[in-house]
Write a protein that holds these residues in place. Structure first.
Motif, mmCIF file in Angstrom:
data_model
loop_
_atom_site.group_PDB
_atom_site.id
_atom_site.type_symbol
_atom_site.label_atom_id
_atom_site.label_comp_id
_atom_site.label_asym_id
_atom_site.label_seq_id
_atom_site.Cartn_x
_atom_site.Cartn_y
_atom_site.Cartn_z
ATOM 1 N N GLU A 196 0.967 -1.093 0.139
ATOM 2 C CA GLU A 196 0.166 -0.001 -0.122
ATOM 3 C C GLU A 196 0.876 1.280 -0.036
ATOM 4 O OE1 GLU A 196 -3.095 -0.196 2.915
ATOM 5 O OE2 GLU A 196 -4.048 -1.778 1.926
ATOM 6 N N LEU A 197 1.700 1.552 -1.073
ATOM 7 C CA LEU A 197 2.645 2.345 -1.354
ATOM 8 C C LEU A 197 1.869 3.945 -1.122
ATOM 9 C CD1 LEU A 197 5.591 2.555 -2.335
ATOM 10 C CD2 LEU A 197 4.604 3.468 -4.371
ATOM 11 N N ASN A 198 2.136 4.771 -0.318
ATOM 12 C CA ASN A 198 1.709 6.263 -0.013
ATOM 13 C C ASN A 198 2.542 7.277 -1.158
ATOM 14 O OD1 ASN A 198 3.787 6.787 1.675
ATOM 15 N ND2 ASN A 198 2.519 6.487 3.414
ATOM 16 N N ARG A 199 2.241 8.423 -1.095
ATOM 17 C CA ARG A 199 2.871 9.219 -1.919
ATOM 18 C C ARG A 199 4.251 9.574 -1.335
ATOM 19 N NH1 ARG A 199 1.627 13.104 -5.562
ATOM 20 N NH2 ARG A 199 2.829 15.059 -5.511
ATOM 21 N N LYS A 200 4.324 9.487 0.019
ATOM 22 C CA LYS A 200 5.497 9.772 0.799
ATOM 23 C C LYS A 200 6.615 8.611 0.139
ATOM 24 C CE LYS A 200 5.836 8.558 4.798
ATOM 25 N NZ LYS A 200 5.397 8.437 6.149
ATOM 26 N N ASP A 201 6.154 7.471 0.296
ATOM 27 C CA ASP A 201 7.059 6.226 0.004
ATOM 28 C C ASP A 201 7.442 6.528 -1.506
ATOM 29 O OD1 ASP A 201 6.460 4.874 2.499
ATOM 30 O OD2 ASP A 201 4.744 4.157 1.569
ATOM 31 N N ALA A 202 6.600 6.800 -2.241
ATOM 32 C CA ALA A 202 6.869 6.986 -3.809
ATOM 33 C C ALA A 202 8.078 8.211 -3.989
ATOM 34 C CB ALA A 202 5.392 7.246 -4.469
ATOM 35 N N LEU A 203 7.748 9.270 -3.210
ATOM 36 C CA LEU A 203 8.586 10.273 -3.244
ATOM 37 C C LEU A 203 10.097 9.759 -3.024
ATOM 38 C CD1 LEU A 203 6.407 13.342 -2.475
ATOM 39 C CD2 LEU A 203 7.429 12.939 -4.815
ATOM 40 N N ASP A 204 10.033 9.061 -1.884
ATOM 41 C CA ASP A 204 11.311 8.371 -1.072
ATOM 42 C C ASP A 204 11.950 7.794 -2.419
ATOM 43 O OD1 ASP A 204 10.935 9.571 1.120
ATOM 44 O OD2 ASP A 204 10.185 7.685 2.025
ATOM 45 N N ILE A 205 11.199 6.842 -3.241
ATOM 46 C CA ILE A 205 12.066 6.114 -4.257
ATOM 47 C C ILE A 205 12.480 7.050 -5.129
ATOM 48 C CG2 ILE A 205 11.300 4.529 -5.929
ATOM 49 C CD1 ILE A 205 9.359 3.111 -3.989
ATOM 50 N N ILE A 206 11.941 7.984 -5.487
ATOM 51 C CA ILE A 206 12.245 8.885 -6.481
ATOM 52 C C ILE A 206 13.524 9.710 -5.862
ATOM 53 C CG2 ILE A 206 11.724 11.015 -7.528
ATOM 54 C CD1 ILE A 206 8.743 10.166 -7.724
ATOM 55 N N SER A 207 13.378 10.203 -4.861
ATOM 56 C CA SER A 207 14.542 10.855 -4.130
ATOM 57 C C SER A 207 15.911 9.809 -4.095
ATOM 58 C CB SER A 207 14.374 11.152 -2.462
ATOM 59 O OG SER A 207 15.292 12.077 -2.214
#
Lengths: 250, 541
Positions: free
Chosen positions: A138-149
């Motif tokens: 259940e990926l949230n936006r914060k997790d996705a941004l962490d991956i991008i970062s």
């Protein structure tokens, strides 16, 4: 509430003191992402992240006395029931919470870490750090941004060269179809998010991250797949492929 | 991007899956240990065994609903203690929970030990040719006490290994044990009574040194002992009178209730019902199938007579060792249908997994009640500490183990007629369950906010909360059982008001619990802690 810089200071203080006590305390979670996003931290979005650590199994018994000496009290009830795999400590001064995983990272999927905590002096290795986010069903936006970062700030390649170890990622995903599946789904989510205008990525940043995502996807295509892995792939998502993760009510 | 989720904090993968909870429930109403052990003792009833199995399962399904509901409302370690203390009050909660989940488990240790020797030790030693050691375990008080001590050691190790490792042990035991049971059933369904008679006479002589003619001698002993229980049928009242004995075996699909703070998705009522309900349903069906297979080849009358012959001797009604000098374990009797020693060994080893996968239940659930009471500060905090190096709750274990050694000694050497207390082990827990059932009945009215916010609030029967309806039915069943046990108007159970040892033993446990509760409450009050306020709060997960 602590500021971000106060939390980083506290994380470093704890890791340094742990090293002196022969405890391999290594960060994961938001602060670890920040450590590896120093060149371009603009996608790291946190007001006050948790402090999360992993510690080797055979050093678990040192934790309680160590954290007490550092000004923390154990969450006795939680640690009693879960302490073999997970422990919580709370700062005596402001109740700041430290979450510690013992031995392995185990959430939706398991990432064995016990013999990998010596590879980086502050955090878990980059490959596992990326997967610790990419394994969240259940990926949230914060997790996705962490991956991008992470992908924006770190090359994908050989672990020995300080890059995100693509071989390690592929090896772990070749062992565990479920981890492969969730990671693949989340890399696609990251691609979708990069197309979102609200994110305000530059063309250069977007291409850089997308290129690194595709390096990982290519490694998945090329990794050797066992018969069991292929059979599980045939079954697909009709059977649940991850562990249920619940929040801890404190 | 819409396909993202909301999550607040670092998550937790709880130790047990729903499958683990199902296996725990399945083993808690263990057909091979508790089931066969109690069936063999139930030789003097007029009601049919299969009828009693089915009727008891129907009533116990309402217990499943009651417990699944409470777990969904408050999935906390400590189960009954937490629910009762928060709904009925601290004194009732503590006294009923510690007697039913802690003190009475001391008495279960020699019972687990007794089953260990009959199901694991004696059959294996017999097959391996160690006749004298097998008979020492089977027929002496020292052998029985030794089996209790070994049981304590094994269980302590299992507890020390933690929930996750125990889940692996019980999962392995589950698959191996079920495989063993299927082999036993196939042996029985494909065998004949004549082959069984021949196999019994041959193997009893070679394994246990009996005289030839064991079958006929056992039949005679069984008839003398008054063996009459039918396979099925009987008047309804006669069947109901079997139930207070039957529930020694199957009252426990909720045995994991105290552990649900460590089970994934415990707030899902339907999932909880499924876990415990399937355990109850499958066990009941397997029980009927096994009893049918026994009746087909071993012969129902012989099976009941063999149980009667053994227990008439074990309970001291006769002094002469029965013709078959070991407990008539149906899996061993089924193994006699083959002359292949390797197959016999495999069958008994696989069937012994029913004991190993189940044995941890004697302490595992109890430790959580002790922890919960300690976190409420009704016990010393030391009780809820783990050894830093091993992660073992040493003090809680000692509170289980040390009294158990004493009680096992009393039981195995029959001091103060302790061997007559077998069913007291069930009575005291049933009282605890009755307390929890009353808590469940009044939950929607006593704690309306908690209930309405819970996932079970949507389940009603004609406008009455399902948990209340199920509680009334199961509570009525418990009251019937307690009446029969305590007043025992037909003299069938032997633990009621006519058995002084039983009454003194049970009352002393309630007195001990009350002394601890009021003692600690007073002690904490002097330290400025109001226990009523502590027990008014729902504990954190």
């Amino acid at each position: 509430m602590d500021t971000l810089s106060e939390l980083v200071l506290e994380m470093n203080r704890l890791i340094d003191a742990a090293n002196e006590n022969q405890i391999h305390l290594r960060a994961f979670g938001g602060l670890a992402i920040l450590v590896h996003s120093q060149n371009n931290p603009r996608f790291f979005k946190r007001d006050a992240p948790d402090i999360d650590f992993v510690v080797p199994k055979n050093e678990r018994h040192k934790l309680e006395s160590f954290f007490q000496s550092m000004g923390y009290s154990p969450d006795k009830q939680f640690n009693l029931l879960n302490g073999m795999r997970r422990q919580i400590y709370l700062a005596d001064t402001n109740g700041r919470r430290i979450d510690i995983l013992v031995g392995d990272f185990e959430m939706c999927h398991k990432l064995p870490l016990d013999d990998r905590l010596h590879l980086h002096p502050v955090t878990i290795p980059l490959a596992e750090l990326l997967l610790s986010k990419a394994q969240v069903v259940e990926l949230n936006r914060k997790d996705a941004l962490d991956i991008i970062s992470l992908l924006l700030n770190n090359e994908v390649g050989s672990e020995q060269d300080g890059k995100i170890g693509v071989d390690r990622i592929a090896w772990l995903c070749a062992q565990d179809w479920g981890l492969y599946k969730t990671t693949s789904i989340n890399l696609k989510r990251v691609e979708d998010l990069l197309a979102d205008d609200d994110l305000k990525t530059t063309m250069e940043e977007r291409d850089l991250v997308l290129g690194r995502v595709r390096q990982i996807q290519k490694a998945f295509d090329e990794m050797p797949k066992s018969l069991a892995w292929q059979m599980r792939d045939k079954v697909g998502t009709r059977v649940r492929w991850y562990s249920e993760v619940e929040e801890v009510d404190q | 991007m819409s396909n993202l989720f909301v999550r607040k904090a670092t998550g937790l993968v709880r130790s047990w899956s729903v499958m683990d909870a199902f296996i725990y429930a399945f083993f808690s109403i263990n057909l091979i240990t508790l089931g066969l052990y109690s069936f063999s003792q139930m030789y003097y009833f007029e009601g049919g065994m299969v009828n009693a199995l089915i009727i008891s399962a129907i009533f116990i399904f309402f217990e499943v609903i009651v417990y699944a509901g409470l777990i969904a409302v408050m999935p906390r370690s400590g189960g009954d203690y937490v629910w009762q203390s928060r709904i009925l009050g601290g004194a009732v909660g503590f006294i009923l929970a510690v007697t039913g989940w802690w003190f009475i488990l001391w008495l279960w240790v020699p019972l687990y030990g007794d089953m260990f020797r009959h199901i694991v030790v004696v059959p294996l030693l017999g097959i391996l040719g160690a006749k004298d050691v097998a008979l020492w375990f089977a027929g002496t008080q020292n052998g029985a006490f030794t089996a209790s001590l070994i049981t304590l050691a094994i269980v302590s190790i299992f507890i020390a290994l933690g929930m996750k490792t125990y889940a692996r042990i019980q999962k392995f035991s589950f698959y191996g044990g079920v495989l063993g049971l299927l082999i036993v059933i196939v042996l029985l369904l494909t065998g004949s009574n004549a082959a069984f008679k021949a196999g019994l006479d041959a193997n009893a002589v070679s394994m246990f040194g009996t005289q030839p003619g064991v079958y006929d001698a056992t039949v005679a002993l069984g008839i003398d002992a008054g063996a009459i229980t039918p396979f099925s049928g009987g008047a309804l009242l006669a069947v109901f009178l079997v139930l207070p004995y039957m529930v020694f075996f199957n009252l426990w699909p909720n045995w994991g209730a105290t552990l649900y703070g460590e089970v994934r998705g415990a707030t899902d009522f339907k999932r909880n019902v499924a876990g415990m309900g399937w355990a109850l349903g499958i066990t009941t069906l397997l029980g009927i199938l096994l009893l049918y297979a026994i009746s087909k080849t071993i012969g129902w009358d012989f099976y009941v007579q063999a149980g009667a012959a053994w227990w008439n001797y074990a309970w001291g009604y006769v002094t002469e060792v029965p013709a078959l000098p070991v407990w008539p374990y149906p899996a061993l009797l089924a193994a006699f249908l083959t002359t292949n020693k390797v197959l016999q060994f495999i069958v008994v080893v696989l069937m012994s997994l029913w004991w190993f996968g189940w044995s941890g239940t004697v302490f595992l659930s109890s430790t959580r009640v002790i922890f919960a009471a300690a976190f409420d500060r009704l016990l010393p905090e030391k009780v809820a500490e783990v050894n830093e190096r091993t992660g073992t709750p040493v003090n809680a274990l000692l509170l289980m183990v040390i009294p158990s050694v004493f009680i096992a000694y009393m039981f195995n050497y029959n001091v103060a007629n302790f061997q007559s207390l077998t069913l007291a082990s069930t009575l005291v827990i049933a009282v605890t369950f009755l307390g929890t059932t009353i808590a469940a009945i009044i939950l929607p009215y006593r704690k309306p906010a908690l209930y309405k916010a819970s996932p079970i609030a949507k389940y009603n029967v004609f406008g009455i909360p399902l948990i209340t309806v199920a509680g009334v039915i199961f509570g009525g069943f418990l009251v019937f059982l307690l009446y029969q046990w305590i007043f025992d108007p037909n003299g069938l159970y032997g633990i009621g008001i006519t058995n002084t040892s039983s009454i003194i033993y049970m009352l002393s446990m309630y007195v001990l619990a009350a002394v601890i509760y009021f003692g600690f409450k007073s002690y904490r009050k002097r330290a400025g802690i109001d226990m009523d306020k502590v027990q008014a709060e729902i504990p954190v997960e």
